[in-house]
Write an enzyme that holds these catalytic residues in place. Structure first.
Site, mmCIF file in Angstrom:
data_model
loop_
_atom_site.group_PDB
_atom_site.id
_atom_site.type_symbol
_atom_site.label_atom_id
_atom_site.label_comp_id
_atom_site.label_asym_id
_atom_site.label_seq_id
_atom_site.Cartn_x
_atom_site.Cartn_y
_atom_site.Cartn_z
ATOM 1 N N ASP A 8 0.882 -1.166 0.000
ATOM 2 C CA ASP A 8 0.000 0.000 0.000
ATOM 3 C C ASP A 8 0.921 1.219 0.000
ATOM 4 O O ASP A 8 1.513 1.560 1.018
ATOM 5 C CB ASP A 8 -0.884 -0.026 1.260
ATOM 6 C CG ASP A 8 -1.640 1.278 1.468
ATOM 7 O OD1 ASP A 8 -1.705 2.100 0.533
ATOM 8 O OD2 ASP A 8 -2.166 1.474 2.596
ATOM 9 N N LYS A 70 2.738 11.225 -3.772
ATOM 10 C CA LYS A 70 1.613 10.582 -4.470
ATOM 11 C C LYS A 70 0.638 11.618 -5.037
ATOM 12 O O LYS A 70 -0.099 11.345 -5.971
ATOM 13 C CB LYS A 70 0.909 9.663 -3.479
ATOM 14 C CG LYS A 70 -0.117 8.740 -4.059
ATOM 15 C CD LYS A 70 -0.528 7.746 -2.996
ATOM 16 C CE LYS A 70 -1.739 6.956 -3.398
ATOM 17 N NZ LYS A 70 -2.130 6.059 -2.321
ATOM 18 N N GLU A 171 -7.196 0.543 -4.105
ATOM 19 C CA GLU A 171 -7.087 0.450 -2.647
ATOM 20 C C GLU A 171 -8.382 -0.030 -1.981
ATOM 21 O O GLU A 171 -8.346 -0.951 -1.161
ATOM 22 C CB GLU A 171 -6.641 1.807 -2.072
ATOM 23 C CG GLU A 171 -5.169 2.068 -2.374
ATOM 24 C CD GLU A 171 -4.768 3.528 -2.292
ATOM 25 O OE1 GLU A 171 -5.586 4.361 -1.852
ATOM 26 O OE2 GLU A 171 -3.635 3.842 -2.698
ATOM 27 N N ASP A 193 -12.777 5.351 1.658
ATOM 28 C CA ASP A 193 -11.320 5.348 1.834
ATOM 29 C C ASP A 193 -10.777 6.769 1.765
ATOM 30 O O ASP A 193 -10.774 7.385 0.695
ATOM 31 C CB ASP A 193 -10.718 4.472 0.717
ATOM 32 C CG ASP A 193 -9.195 4.394 0.780
ATOM 33 O OD1 ASP A 193 -8.604 5.007 1.693
ATOM 34 O OD2 ASP A 193 -8.606 3.727 -0.085
#
Ligand code: AMP
Length: 531
Positions: A8, A70, A171, A193
């Site tokens: 992850d 990211k 994810e 999420d």
């Protein structure tokens, strides 16, 4: 066969896991922690630090410390998201020749892929230390709302880290795999999420070991960092009111405030008030100035209420796309550190009319799901699980008058392949331009441009007569391939969507070569007219 790891790669924290038998387990990092800050720092002595070591020296070495990469990966420098990022980050940003955003450190240019590659390389080495053997294969997770460029860039990052990515999975889908395996029941599940930088909502059906994603929606630029920023803005404003000093001009002070804001935010998930104490934050003409402020949970909720409510229209769209009503959702899973915030829990519980599942670890569940996926690919879970995911965006091409013609609708189950016929707009047109786009707008220019290529060698014919078949293919990683063929001449062109962005193969190869010699943290090793 060697171990396949599940990673992850988070905006603020990353986590790596593997499958022991049929149980996913977290691999501790080199310091023994279960998650690693997604932070990379370049010291003056030329060392590369990753994780906690990088984080610890961030205040004194801000310009060389890269956070939240990211949020940059796979984006153009002139995009609105990077415009926002420029105001928040302590390091320099610039544009590559192809317009991609780049990071500037000490006059050196580093791509976001390289920085992510350094983090992945560290995680790979943690796994190697854990197993005592080489690790070369991984399943890597990305936000469901990552577009093709962001997915491709993440794969490039893994390649820089010496990892072959066997599968890129979303994810929330990974989280549901881990959840589904644990509870072993049939259910329609909503996965909410929110990590440090992105928000996704995914609705899926778990039935007899088949995980069928029904729809997904979200915002790749909404996450925990935005909540931190609201606290930073509040502190800066209060300081201005009290001292008439503008702290936005003081990078060192801002970095300290940012860190304190994040700590306070976390604390306020468990307490009703928290004191922010930052002595000697700056000096005025006559004395040193300090920050000492009490922030209550109620005030934090007031400052961030709109961010939390920004998620609800996304959930509504996901429900519409899946043709589900609220009462058809059985379980709600919260994933990502930011979902620990009580206001998020309450807003989501109010929205769905039921509380979320409590006994899951939002920091680890995604990596565990990636580990399960690695088991599926490694043949360890074949009889147990089948995963059917979807594409988050519609894909298509530009046609006459800036129109967008959809070829694959969003929320189509992947892998998928669709062909549509097109034609020419001019007499004796010998070539057509195929402009590949991703997005939901009817206007081509409002969607994300993925690539442009030309199909040449079309037989001369009146406008509207030639038939050009355009085929779109999305693989199980969510990556796109496009193919165009003139039916009469047989002339054809295909692209793996790459050319308009990302690193070229030779750039990637150069970076891989450079990185081989560097080890971080001091460790070793219907026919429409075409244009
Ligand atoms: P992730 O990307 O899943 O690691 O999530 C990281 C984000 O979660 C960061 O913005 C953290 O500040 C945030 N976070 C972690 N713990 C908490 C907490 N207890 N309360 C609120 N936010 C948190």
């Amino acid at each position: 066969m060697g171990h396949i790891i599940g990673i992850d790669l988070g905006t603020t924290f990353s986590c790596v896991a593997y499958l022991e038998g049929q149980r996913p387990l977290v691999i501790p990092n080199l310091e023994g922690a279960r998650t690693t800050p997604s932070v990379v720092s370049f010291t003056t002595s030329g060392e590369r630090l990753v994780g906690n070591l990088a984080l610890r020296q961030a205040i004194t070495n801000q310009e060389h410390t890269i956070f939240a990469v990211k949020r940059l990966i796979g984006r153009k420098f002139d995009s609105p998201e990077i415009g926002q990022a420029c105001k928040k980050v302590g390091f320099g940003l610039g544009a590559a020749d192809n317009g991609d955003v780049q990071i500037l450190v000490d006059g050196q240019i580093i791509s976001p892929q390289e920085v992510s590659g350094i983090i992945l390389d560290y995680l790979r080495r943690c796994a190697e230390q854990f197993f005592g053997e080489n690790v070369t294969e991984a399943v890597v997770t990305v936000p469901a709302h990552f577009n093709d460029l962001q997915r491709q860039a993440t794969k490039d990052a893994a390649q820089i880290a010496g990892l072959e990515v066997l599968r890129v999975i979303n994810e929330p889908t990974a989280a549901s795999l881990a959840y589904g395996l644990e509870v072993k029941k049939n259910a329609t599940v909503a996965v909410f999420d929110m990590g440090g930088g992105t928000f996704d909502i995914t609705l899926l059906e778990i039935q007899d070991g088949v995980f069928h994603v029904l729809s997904t929606n979200g915002d790749t630029y909404l996450g925990g960092e935005d909540f931190d920023h609201r606290i930073v803005e509040w502190l800066v404003e209060e300081f201005w009111k009290e001292n008439r000093v503008d702290l936005t001009q003081d990078r060192l002070a801002l970095q300290r405030i940012k860190e304190a804001a994040e700590r306070t935010k976390r604390e306020l998930s468990f307490t009703l008030e928290s004191e922010i104490n930052l002595p000697f934050i700056c000096a005025s003409k006559s004395s040193s100035l300090h920050i000492k402020k009490l922030l209550t949970r109620a005030k934090l909720e007031e400052l961030t209420d709109d961010l939390v409510h920004k998620t609800l229209p996304c959930i509504e769209r996901a429900l519409d796309d899946a043709r589900l009503s609220l009462n058809q959702i059985h379980d709600i899973i919260l994933v990502g550190g930011q979902t620990r915030m009580p206001l998020i829990k309450k807003t989501i519980a109010d929205f769905f009319g039921k509380p979320s599942i409590e006994d899951i670890n939002p920091d680890e569940i995604v990596a565990m799901g990636a580990a399960i996926q690695s088991g599926i690919l490694g043949g360890k879970m074949d009889d147990l699980i089948l995963l059917l995911d979807v594409t988050a965006f519609s894909l298509g091409i530009e046609t006459e008058n800036d129109s967008f013609e959809t070829i694959i609708d969003r929320n189509t189950t992947i892998p998928t392949k669709v062909t549509k016929p097109f034609t020419t707009v001019e007499h004796n047109q010998r070539q057509v331009r195929i402009h590949v786009l991703q997005g939901e707008s009817r206007a081509a220019h409002e969607n994300k441009s993925l690539a442009t290529f030309y199909l040449t060698g079309i037989e001369p014919a009146p406008a509207g007569v030639p038939q050009v078949d355009v085929t779109f293919e999305i693989d199980a990683d969510g990556l796109v391939r496009v193919h165009a063929q003139d039916k009469t001449s047989g002339s054809e062109q295909r692209v793996e969507v790459r050319p308009s962005s990302g690193l070229t193969r030779s750039e990637l190869q150069n970076i891989i070569e450079q990185h081989k010699s560097k080890e971080p943290n001091g460790t070793s090793d219907g026919k429409k007219g075409l244009l």
